[in-house]
Each structure stands twice: as structure tokens, then as C-alpha cells.
Design an enzyme around this catalytic site. Structure first.
Site, PDB file in Angstrom:
ATOM      1  N   SER A 252       0.833  -1.204   0.000  1.00  0.00           N
ATOM      2  CA  SER A 252       0.000   0.000   0.000  1.00  0.00           C
ATOM      3  C   SER A 252       0.868   1.255   0.000  1.00  0.00           C
ATOM      4  O   SER A 252       0.551   2.247  -0.674  1.00  0.00           O
ATOM      5  CB  SER A 252      -0.947  -0.003   1.198  1.00  0.00           C
ATOM      6  OG  SER A 252      -0.265  -0.304   2.404  1.00  0.00           O
TER       7      SER A 252
ATOM      8  N   LYS B  45       0.938  -9.926   8.233  1.00  0.00           N
ATOM      9  CA  LYS B  45       1.232  -8.556   8.651  1.00  0.00           C
ATOM     10  C   LYS B  45      -0.033  -7.973   9.252  1.00  0.00           C
ATOM     11  O   LYS B  45      -1.093  -7.971   8.609  1.00  0.00           O
ATOM     12  CB  LYS B  45       1.681  -7.693   7.470  1.00  0.00           C
ATOM     13  CG  LYS B  45       1.876  -6.220   7.845  1.00  0.00           C
ATOM     14  CD  LYS B  45       2.144  -5.333   6.645  1.00  0.00           C
ATOM     15  CE  LYS B  45       2.245  -3.871   7.071  1.00  0.00           C
ATOM     16  NZ  LYS B  45       2.432  -2.939   5.949  1.00  0.00           N
TER      17      LYS B  45
END
Length: 312
Positions: free
Chosen positions: A50, A174
């Protein structure tokens, strides 16, 4: 299928991707950034996450970003540094293609977001089926990326992640949700040698390590990678009081970077202080210019970058 091996514990930097004013790749800046991170000693680099504006890239650009990273590392004697490639997409079919592309381009692991275009249709069974299907077909060991802020609020529970961890090719996660409770539930069930649970923010780097995490994948190492490595070493040496002092500063820095404008602010800070790259991002993100960087949040990051530059 034999059980795949998780990534080694440590500090992973999800790199920003530098563009020129026409929004094309700024290749010299991209390579300079990868090299600075490698020289700082990071364990691995996350490409097209991202922070790297993955959803703004074509498939060919995603492959190019991985290839540039692998070539830069290998050409400069850093073949040991791990590359994790973001391979999330709205469909399982596309995610499978991205995993195959990532392998071909030189990545070591894939990390995949839960699809969220049809968020209300993503039941527990749909989530389990999606990740198992893509992991079945991925030629790379597979990490689950839990980031509710970019997946329409979908926040994977620890029970779902643990169930998925039994898959032979799913080797870690994550947690950008920031939940230390969730992290600790995972690490107490499966150690990092079996399943790598990584914090997703520098806010909780040390807290995660004390709870058994495999380290962190966080945007702040783009700015101050050496300080993250210092904290990790202090933790390994059992110097927890010193590590906690540094953790307080990194927590302030993480918050300051988000308040200044996130991805573009990180690029602008790097350009100002380390001599490469520009602030350009792809729309709908908005660029943050040097003139816009001011105030207490900026001052906190200047303090951290001064410390970074004085760190051997």
C-alpha cells in the site's frame, strides 16, 4: 505439499515508489532508495504494498518494480535481502497472476490483502476460501495482509488467521490493524519459526517483539531505517529500557508522518534530507510539497532524521 518456510525475523521496509512529474517511474530515485535501505541493514523490502501505491500500478509496472529492486540489491552485493511482493487484487484469479509475476521478477514471498470490493459478501468461509485458493496456486510462500483501513473495514480475527496458518504455503501475516492482543494470541499459538507474525506499524515495534513477533513491516523505515535496526539490536541484546526510549521516539515519528500526509510526505522528506526523489504520487493521492511541511509534526521527524544521519 511440504510446509513452506516463513521469512526470517527482522525489519522490513515497504518502499515508496518514486515517480517523475509525468507519473512515470523515476528509476534512479527508486534504485537510490533501495540501496539506502539495504545499506542501513534492513532484513527485507516489501515492493508494491500500500505504501508503494500498488493499486495505482499496471501489472507490467508491478513486475518492473520488483525487477528493479532485485537488480539493485544483487548489483550492490545484497543478494541476501528478502523481497516480499504485494499481490493483493479484487479477484483470486488476478492475485494468482500477480503471485506468478512476482516469482518471475525475483521476489521471495507474496503478501496478499483480503479482497474488499464486495465487502459484505466476504464471510468467514469466503475469506478462508480466497486465501487458501490463492496460496494453493502461489509459487511463492504466502503471507496474509490484514489492513482494515484499506479493505473496507474487514479485520481478520486471530481465529481465522490461525486456521489459515495450517495451510502448507501460508507462512505469516502482517497486522496493520495495530492489535497487540491479536498479535500475542497468534505468537503464543505459533512461534515465528513456524509462522511469522509481523507488526504493521512502528508504533508497536518493541511491544510486538516483546510479545513474540517476527519484527515489523512499517512505512517509517523508509525515512529512518537505521533507527529501526538500532532498536531491533537493543531488543536482541536485552537492553529493553534503551529500546523503550527509542520506541517512544519511533511511535511519535509514525504518528507525525501520518499527520503530515502519508506517502507523499514520506517522499518529500526523503527528497529534502537524502538527496533523491520527488514528492509526486498518482491521483487520487495529493502531493505534499516542501513548503507544506511545517509545524510540530515536521519538527519531530526532523529530530528523528537528524538522529538517523548521526547513526553509523
Amino acid at each position: 505439499m511440504s510446509k513452506s518456510v516463513p521469512p526470517p525475523p527482522g525489519i522490513y521496509a515497504p518502499t515508496v515508489l518514486f515517480f517523475d512529474e509525468d507519473e512515470d517511474f523515476d528509476v534512479p530515485a527508486i534504485k537510490a532508495h533501495i540501496l539506502r535501505l539495504a545499506q542501513a541493514g534492513v532484513t527485507g523490502i516489501v515492493v508494491q504494498g500500500s505504501t508503494g501505491e500498488a493499486h495505482h500500478l499496471s501489472h507490467e509496472e508491478r513486475k518492473q518494480a520488483i525487477t528493479l529492486t532485485r537488480e539493485t540489491l544483487d548489483e550492490n552485493g545484497y543478494k541476501n535481502i528478502i523481497i516480499i511482493a504485494g499481490c493483493g487484487a479484487p479477484s483470486a484469479r488476478e492475485s494468482k497472476k500477480l503471485c506468478a509475476d512476482a516469482k518471475e521478477a525475483g521476489a521471495n514471498f507474496a503478501i496478499v490483502l483480503t479482497p474488499s470490493v464486495w465487502a459484505k459478501r466476504m464471510s468467514r468461509d469466503a475469506i478462508l476460501a480466497f486465501h487458501r485458493d490463492v496460496a494453493d496456486h502461489s509459487p511463492l510462500p504466502y503471507l496474509i495482509y490484514n489492513y482494515p483501513s484499506v479493505t473496507a473495514g474487514i479485520n481478520l480475527e486471530s481465529d481465522i488467521i490461525l486456521e489459515l496458518s495450517d495451510h502448507p504455503n501460508i507462512v505469516g501475516t502482517k497486522l496493520s490493524c495495530g492489535s497487540i492482543g491479536k498479535l500475542h494470541r497468534l505468537t503464543s499459538a505459533k512461534p515465528s519459526s513456524e509462522f511469522a507474525t509481523l507488526a504493521g506499524t512502528s508504533d508497536v515495534l518493541l511491544q510486538g517483539l516483546l510479545s513474540g513477533s517476527a519484527g515489523v513491516i512499517s512505512a517509517l523505515p523508509n525515512i529512518v531505517p537505521k533507527l529501526h535496526m538500532v532498536l531491533y539490536k537493543l531488543y536482541q541484546e536485552g537492553k529493553i529500557d534503551q529500546a523503550m526510549d527509542l520506541q517512544a521516539q519511533l511511535g511519535q515519528g509514525e504518528y507525525a508522518a501520518s499527520k503530515l500526509g502519508g506517502i507523499s510526505a514520506i517522499k518529500t522528506l526523503i527528497s529534502q534530507n537524502f538527496g533523491y526523489g520527488k514528492e509526486y504520487v498518482r491521483a487520487p493521492l495529493r502531493s505534499v510539497t516542501a513548503e507544506q511541511l511545517r509545524g510540530p509534526y515536521y519538527d519531530k521527524l526532523v529530530e528523528l532524521m537528524t538522529l538517523e544521519k548521526s547513526t553509523p
